[in-house]
Design a protein around this motif. Sequence first.
Motif, PDB file in Angstrom:
ATOM      1  N   VAL A  87       1.575   9.106  -6.388  1.00  0.00           N
ATOM      2  CA  VAL A  87       1.890  10.537  -6.246  1.00  0.00           C
ATOM      3  C   VAL A  87       2.516  11.080  -7.530  1.00  0.00           C
ATOM      4  O   VAL A  87       2.281  12.234  -7.933  1.00  0.00           O
ATOM      5  CB  VAL A  87       2.827  10.754  -5.035  1.00  0.00           C
ATOM      6  CG1 VAL A  87       3.417  12.161  -5.053  1.00  0.00           C
ATOM      7  CG2 VAL A  87       2.071  10.530  -3.741  1.00  0.00           C
ATOM      8  N   ALA A  88       3.304  10.248  -8.198  1.00  0.00           N
ATOM      9  CA  ALA A  88       3.973  10.697  -9.423  1.00  0.00           C
ATOM     10  C   ALA A  88       2.987  10.932 -10.566  1.00  0.00           C
ATOM     11  O   ALA A  88       3.326  11.591 -11.556  1.00  0.00           O
ATOM     12  CB  ALA A  88       5.019   9.671  -9.848  1.00  0.00           C
ATOM     13  N   THR A 128       0.833  -1.205   0.000  1.00  0.00           N
ATOM     14  CA  THR A 128       0.000   0.000   0.000  1.00  0.00           C
ATOM     15  C   THR A 128       0.867   1.254   0.000  1.00  0.00           C
ATOM     16  O   THR A 128       0.586   2.226  -0.719  1.00  0.00           O
ATOM     17  CB  THR A 128      -0.926  -0.004   1.228  1.00  0.00           C
ATOM     18  OG1 THR A 128      -1.742  -1.174   1.198  1.00  0.00           O
ATOM     19  CG2 THR A 128      -1.818   1.228   1.239  1.00  0.00           C
ATOM     20  N   PHE A 129       1.940   1.251   0.787  1.00  0.00           N
ATOM     21  CA  PHE A 129       2.843   2.400   0.825  1.00  0.00           C
ATOM     22  C   PHE A 129       3.494   2.630  -0.548  1.00  0.00           C
ATOM     23  O   PHE A 129       3.540   3.762  -1.055  1.00  0.00           O
ATOM     24  CB  PHE A 129       3.910   2.160   1.893  1.00  0.00           C
ATOM     25  CG  PHE A 129       5.033   3.152   1.855  1.00  0.00           C
ATOM     26  CD1 PHE A 129       4.852   4.452   2.301  1.00  0.00           C
ATOM     27  CD2 PHE A 129       6.276   2.785   1.353  1.00  0.00           C
ATOM     28  CE1 PHE A 129       5.899   5.371   2.250  1.00  0.00           C
ATOM     29  CE2 PHE A 129       7.318   3.688   1.299  1.00  0.00           C
ATOM     30  CZ  PHE A 129       7.129   4.989   1.746  1.00  0.00           C
ATOM     31  N   LEU A 130       3.991   1.543  -1.150  1.00  0.00           N
ATOM     32  CA  LEU A 130       4.645   1.689  -2.452  1.00  0.00           C
ATOM     33  C   LEU A 130       3.653   2.150  -3.523  1.00  0.00           C
ATOM     34  O   LEU A 130       3.985   2.979  -4.385  1.00  0.00           O
ATOM     35  CB  LEU A 130       5.278   0.349  -2.859  1.00  0.00           C
ATOM     36  CG  LEU A 130       6.483  -0.094  -2.008  1.00  0.00           C
ATOM     37  CD1 LEU A 130       6.945  -1.481  -2.443  1.00  0.00           C
ATOM     38  CD2 LEU A 130       7.624   0.905  -2.132  1.00  0.00           C
ATOM     39  N   SER A 179      -8.445   9.665 -10.861  1.00  0.00           N
ATOM     40  CA  SER A 179      -9.471   9.205  -9.914  1.00  0.00           C
ATOM     41  C   SER A 179      -9.394   7.703  -9.641  1.00  0.00           C
ATOM     42  O   SER A 179      -9.580   7.256  -8.506  1.00  0.00           O
ATOM     43  CB  SER A 179     -10.865   9.562 -10.457  1.00  0.00           C
ATOM     44  OG  SER A 179     -11.064   8.996 -11.743  1.00  0.00           O
ATOM     45  N   VAL A 180      -9.130   6.905 -10.665  1.00  0.00           N
ATOM     46  CA  VAL A 180      -9.054   5.452 -10.460  1.00  0.00           C
ATOM     47  C   VAL A 180      -7.886   5.102  -9.549  1.00  0.00           C
ATOM     48  O   VAL A 180      -7.989   4.251  -8.650  1.00  0.00           O
ATOM     49  CB  VAL A 180      -8.937   4.722 -11.815  1.00  0.00           C
ATOM     50  CG1 VAL A 180      -8.746   3.220 -11.588  1.00  0.00           C
ATOM     51  CG2 VAL A 180     -10.168   4.973 -12.670  1.00  0.00           C
ATOM     52  N   THR A 181      -6.760   5.755  -9.762  1.00  0.00           N
ATOM     53  CA  THR A 181      -5.571   5.481  -8.937  1.00  0.00           C
ATOM     54  C   THR A 181      -5.829   5.862  -7.489  1.00  0.00           C
ATOM     55  O   THR A 181      -5.483   5.115  -6.556  1.00  0.00           O
ATOM     56  CB  THR A 181      -4.364   6.256  -9.478  1.00  0.00           C
ATOM     57  OG1 THR A 181      -4.148   5.896 -10.829  1.00  0.00           O
ATOM     58  CG2 THR A 181      -3.121   5.956  -8.667  1.00  0.00           C
ATOM     59  N   VAL A 182      -6.445   7.039  -7.281  1.00  0.00           N
ATOM     60  CA  VAL A 182      -6.733   7.474  -5.912  1.00  0.00           C
ATOM     61  C   VAL A 182      -7.754   6.545  -5.257  1.00  0.00           C
ATOM     62  O   VAL A 182      -7.625   6.183  -4.079  1.00  0.00           O
ATOM     63  CB  VAL A 182      -7.246   8.928  -5.913  1.00  0.00           C
ATOM     64  CG1 VAL A 182      -7.706   9.337  -4.513  1.00  0.00           C
ATOM     65  CG2 VAL A 182      -6.161   9.874  -6.389  1.00  0.00           C
ATOM     66  N   ALA A 183      -8.771   6.132  -6.014  1.00  0.00           N
ATOM     67  CA  ALA A 183      -9.760   5.196  -5.460  1.00  0.00           C
ATOM     68  C   ALA A 183      -9.104   3.875  -5.080  1.00  0.00           C
ATOM     69  O   ALA A 183      -9.426   3.278  -4.038  1.00  0.00           O
ATOM     70  CB  ALA A 183     -10.866   4.958  -6.490  1.00  0.00           C
ATOM     71  N   SER A 184      -8.167   3.417  -5.904  1.00  0.00           N
ATOM     72  CA  SER A 184      -7.446   2.178  -5.567  1.00  0.00           C
ATOM     73  C   SER A 184      -6.635   2.359  -4.295  1.00  0.00           C
ATOM     74  O   SER A 184      -6.532   1.445  -3.467  1.00  0.00           O
ATOM     75  CB  SER A 184      -6.526   1.783  -6.722  1.00  0.00           C
ATOM     76  OG  SER A 184      -7.270   1.560  -7.911  1.00  0.00           O
TER      77      SER A 184
END
Length: 362
Positions: free
Chosen positions: A55-56, A47-49, A70-75
């Motif tokens: 963020v990039a 989850t951290f990685l 949005s998909v990345t943030v939701a994941s």
Amino acid sequence: MLTLTTIVLTVLTLGVQLAMQQFSPRIVRALLGDRASQLSHGLFAGTFLFCMIAVAQVDDTAEPGQQVPSVTVASGYVLLFASLIVLVAYVHHAGQSLRVAGLIDVVGDNLQSEIDRSFPARTTPRVEAGVVTADESGVVVMLDHPLLIDQARRSEDRLEMLVAVGDFVPRGAPVVRGGGGRGGGGGGALDARAIRRGIVLDNERSHVGDAAYGLRKLVDIAERSIASSPYQDPATAVQSIDRLHDAMRQLCVRPLSESMHRDAAGTVRLITRELSWDGYVAVAFDELVDLGSSSPLVARRLLAALDDLVETAPPERRAALEERRTRLRDAAAGEGRRLHPDVQGLGSGPDLLAREGSDGPT
């Protein structure tokens, strides 16, 4: 997430070190090889990685509404939510695995797996007719009496328990015999699977349906307080005896569990192994009488408890208590001490209290 992962690993390391010191340094490999712990750590680190990589993908120069994927943030939120759930489960799992029963189970399960792998069974053990065996090992923590009685009624039989609540049962060991203890069924065939459901096994004893286990725990606390040299703590032992005294005082005037269990028609369908009054007295006092006689504080408190129980118990239950009281007095006399009952251990005995009109102890 990085802080959480670090804390979890630190706590695991401390737990492993404590287990090494208290039990065995050779248990470390089994603890570190626990799959549940490894998967939990992997989820936290993953989850951290993922968040670091996500963020990039944030583009401050993009048009409003397209700066954050949005998909990345939701994941990321889904992984965080999963991590919180796994954290709660992991804390519970770690606490259970670092208990005595948990550590023994880790080693025992690994040993059993190796036995099954290296020495595969080629024949099925012969089982006596009318006998139900355990399909797994464990401690009997509860018996479902209604279910067992119903199964005996359905097969027109009478079941005899071959184990008692609190007993450890090896895998494949006989636990129930049909036919009223004569071997073989008295009626129809026994439903072994249903009968096994009525015998609840776990990796350690439980207070539910096992009053002797509570006595056992109090005795353990008292014994450790007496024998934990050089940090002996007889005051803690006295507190444990207080609760033992209270429990046995309530128990001595109450009817104990019956071993014969009948169905609605009054027919005996189940015979269980129950602890007698003498058995409860032995669990509560035998070890403390032998060990506590060396401590004046503990011996005086034990004598006060036994004196009160002898006066309270019905005549048919006094013999076991009087025998322990005599042993306690004889052990103190052998050390050149005369015992006086004292509910505080040392503070309210008849040899310490002032008489009326006196300024000091008698």
